[in-house]
Design a protein around this motif. Sequence first.
Motif, PDB file in Angstrom:
ATOM      1  N   ARG A 116       0.846  -1.189   0.000  1.00 42.86           N
ATOM      2  CA  ARG A 116       0.000   0.000   0.000  1.00 42.86           C
ATOM      3  C   ARG A 116       0.883   1.242   0.000  1.00 42.86           C
ATOM      4  N   ASP A 117       0.371   2.332  -0.563  1.00 45.91           N
ATOM      5  CA  ASP A 117       1.091   3.591  -0.500  1.00 45.91           C
ATOM      6  C   ASP A 117       1.502   3.872   0.944  1.00 45.91           C
ATOM      7  N   ARG A 201      -1.007  -4.411  -5.429  1.00 44.82           N
ATOM      8  CA  ARG A 201      -1.215  -3.089  -4.847  1.00 44.82           C
ATOM      9  C   ARG A 201      -2.646  -2.975  -4.340  1.00 44.82           C
ATOM     10  N   GLU A 203      -4.295  -0.388  -3.888  1.00 40.18           N
ATOM     11  CA  GLU A 203      -5.031   0.642  -4.616  1.00 40.18           C
ATOM     12  C   GLU A 203      -5.826   0.059  -5.783  1.00 40.18           C
ATOM     13  N   TYR A 262       6.583   3.421  -5.209  1.00 46.31           N
ATOM     14  CA  TYR A 262       5.497   4.377  -4.942  1.00 46.31           C
ATOM     15  C   TYR A 262       6.024   5.793  -5.091  1.00 46.31           C
TER      16      TYR A 262
END
Length: 262
Positions: A116-117, A201, A203, A262
């Motif tokens: 994740r970011d 990811r 996202e 990222y």
Amino acid sequence: MSAKVSLAKRPNFLKAQLLAPFSARYRARLTLRGEPEALLAIATHIVLTRDHRLAFVKNSKAGCTTVAQVLYACDTGATFQGRVHDAKKQIAGHLHVRECLDALRDPKVYAFSFVRDPLARAVSAFQDFVLDRTNPGTRHHLPRLREFGWRPDTSEERQFDVFLDYVAASFAESELWTDPHFRLQKHNLALGTVQYRRICRLENYAAEMTRVLQESGVWRPELERLLTMRTNVSRARKYSPTEAQAARVRAIYAADYEAFDY
């Protein structure tokens, strides 16, 4: 005296040897002796489907509860009611560490995880542990956070500053054994030690999870409804870091920004 942090526990193999005759949990732990420390840190954070087709390495605060629900449905055809990490019909946790690590080394097993970011993940951990205080591990950290200057009646901006102080101090004490909810993701995945079929990811969760299920050969149409469900989501109102705080997160988690592009 300087403020102290609460770290994850390293396996104590002397204790495990003494207690193994009386405890299945310690007998299982003893089988880890000689494993690389990178794997010791993730050994209890692996979910293996009962048919050994999928092995998911949990990355806390990156959708691991949501993914665990999908894997539970793969195993049982049902949605788990309650805290899915306590599900007994999956192969996971302290009693199955040897089986799970062996699966990660088996090329026939589809090993995957999610990242994740780092900024979104740090904010999620902050909300979970500090603002909402709903994570079961909160009780270990709040007394230590108070030593760093945390107070619930101060501004959220000030509380996030203290949280970042705490994370940085945890890394300084032990990067690898920092609580996995805010540990570097590269350590949560034992990156470079585990060979993954796919690192996804968060996202792009639905598309990524669909691909995992299809590539591993376990896809069933009835699983599609689970891909729109999100569990263990923090409150709707999200804390927004300042520019200075975002820059500090980028510095603290620089290794993750580089490792996962990222």
